[in-house]
Structure formats: structure tokens, C-alpha cells
Design a protein around this motif. Sequence first.
Motif, PDB file in Angstrom:
ATOM      1  N   GLY A 286       1.124  -1.447  -0.160  1.00 33.31           N
ATOM      2  CA  GLY A 286       0.121   0.016  -0.078  1.00 33.31           C
ATOM      3  C   GLY A 286       0.579   1.294  -0.049  1.00 33.31           C
ATOM      4  N   GLY A 287       1.898   1.028  -0.291  1.00 34.72           N
ATOM      5  CA  GLY A 287       3.114   2.670   0.227  1.00 34.72           C
ATOM      6  C   GLY A 287       3.095   3.189  -1.038  1.00 34.72           C
ATOM      7  N   GLY A 288       3.840   4.753  -1.013  1.00 37.01           N
ATOM      8  CA  GLY A 288       3.447   5.074  -3.115  1.00 37.01           C
ATOM      9  C   GLY A 288       3.176   6.409  -2.267  1.00 37.01           C
ATOM     10  N   LEU A 289       3.357   7.137  -3.646  1.00 33.59           N
ATOM     11  CA  LEU A 289       3.588   8.602  -3.474  1.00 33.59           C
ATOM     12  C   LEU A 289       2.101   9.618  -3.327  1.00 33.59           C
ATOM     13  N   VAL A 290       2.234  10.235  -2.524  1.00 34.55           N
ATOM     14  CA  VAL A 290       1.176  10.829  -1.674  1.00 34.55           C
ATOM     15  C   VAL A 290       1.595  12.256  -1.744  1.00 34.55           C
ATOM     16  N   GLN A 291       0.124  13.047  -1.760  1.00 30.69           N
ATOM     17  CA  GLN A 291       0.376  14.760  -1.883  1.00 30.69           C
ATOM     18  C   GLN A 291       0.050  14.912  -0.457  1.00 30.69           C
ATOM     19  N   PRO A 292       1.408  16.357  -0.016  1.00 32.07           N
ATOM     20  CA  PRO A 292       1.178  16.839   1.947  1.00 32.07           C
ATOM     21  C   PRO A 292      -0.214  17.529   1.763  1.00 32.07           C
ATOM     22  N   GLY A 293      -0.752  16.260   2.659  1.00 37.29           N
ATOM     23  CA  GLY A 293      -2.368  16.560   2.768  1.00 37.29           C
ATOM     24  C   GLY A 293      -2.952  15.682   2.619  1.00 37.29           C
ATOM     25  N   GLY A 294      -2.920  14.206   1.742  1.00 34.53           N
ATOM     26  CA  GLY A 294      -3.234  13.498   1.535  1.00 34.53           C
ATOM     27  C   GLY A 294      -3.477  12.213   2.267  1.00 34.53           C
ATOM     28  N   SER A 295      -3.721  11.570   2.305  1.00 37.40           N
ATOM     29  CA  SER A 295      -4.045   9.926   2.998  1.00 37.40           C
ATOM     30  C   SER A 295      -3.483   9.038   1.945  1.00 37.40           C
ATOM     31  N   LEU A 296      -3.362   7.372   2.683  1.00 40.42           N
ATOM     32  CA  LEU A 296      -3.224   6.854   2.192  1.00 40.42           C
ATOM     33  C   LEU A 296      -2.962   5.467   3.614  1.00 40.42           C
ATOM     34  N   SER A 297      -2.549   4.166   3.144  1.00 40.16           N
ATOM     35  CA  SER A 297      -3.971   3.137   3.903  1.00 40.16           C
ATOM     36  C   SER A 297      -2.528   1.989   3.064  1.00 40.16           C
ATOM     37  N   VAL A 298      -2.302   1.420   4.787  1.00 35.37           N
ATOM     38  CA  VAL A 298      -0.189   0.767   4.269  1.00 35.37           C
ATOM     39  C   VAL A 298      -1.578  -0.956   4.763  1.00 35.37           C
ATOM     40  N   SER A 299      -0.982  -1.716   4.678  1.00 38.37           N
ATOM     41  CA  SER A 299      -1.389  -2.945   5.134  1.00 38.37           C
ATOM     42  C   SER A 299      -1.062  -4.221   5.840  1.00 38.37           C
ATOM     43  N   CYS A 300      -0.570  -4.912   6.192  1.00 37.02           N
ATOM     44  CA  CYS A 300       0.519  -5.967   6.576  1.00 37.02           C
ATOM     45  C   CYS A 300      -0.427  -7.388   7.070  1.00 37.02           C
ATOM     46  N   THR A 301      -0.252  -8.336   6.108  1.00 39.02           N
ATOM     47  CA  THR A 301      -0.444  -9.514   5.808  1.00 39.02           C
ATOM     48  C   THR A 301       0.346 -10.652   6.593  1.00 39.02           C
TER      49      THR A 301
END
Length: 116
Positions: free
Chosen positions: A8-23
Motif C-alpha cells: 500500500g505504500g506509494g507517493l502522496v501529496q502533502p495533506g493527502g491520505s494513504l493506507s498501508v496494510s500488513c498481511t
Amino acid sequence: QVQLVESGGGLVQPGGSLSVSCTASGGTLSNYAMSWHRQAPGKERELVAIIARGGISTNYADSVKGRFTISRDNAKNTVTLQMNSLKPEDAAVYYCKAAGGSKNYWGKGTLVTVSS
């Protein structure tokens, strides 16, 4: 032997949202307290958030309180970190960790870049 894989990692702009998961595989996630850590270039790895085995108790680093939320789905062997209002200083490799008894297991990490 528990194997952890982050995604789920990646590039996001400041103020944005991102979700990372661990399986997790090779073990039952409900046996472990789970946590997310991060390491930025030139800095030590730091604890970001932790969630107890049952998922009721959580704790966060002061720097992410109110912006990040850790959750787990033991039935799916998954832990998620929802990151909102991201700042450039949140950029790092994010690692998942499972801790139970005397054993600790780490994933290989997923890169989060916060940049315009």
C-alpha cells in the motif's frame, strides 16, 4: 515462523491520505501485538502505532496522533495503518511488526513518499 508482508505504500501529496496494510502468514495474528514502525533516511526506526492482540487498546506516537489510525482484522490476518493529513516528515519506509512472548517478526517494509 510468521511472515509479514506490507503493501500500500506509494507517493502522496502533502495533506493527502494513504493506507498501508500488513498481511501475515505462517501464524495466527491474534497471538501477537502488532505495530507499525517507520524509518526515514538517516534516522532511527521509530514506533508509529501499536495495537493489542484483541484490537481494543491502541497507542500512537505523538507526531501522528489524530492523523493515523491502526486497526486489525484477526480473521483476515491483516493490520492496517490509515494515514491522513500526511506531512513531508511522514515520508519513510513503514514496517510492520508482530510481537508475542519472546518472539518478534518484521516485514520488509513499504515506502511512503510525501511530496508535491
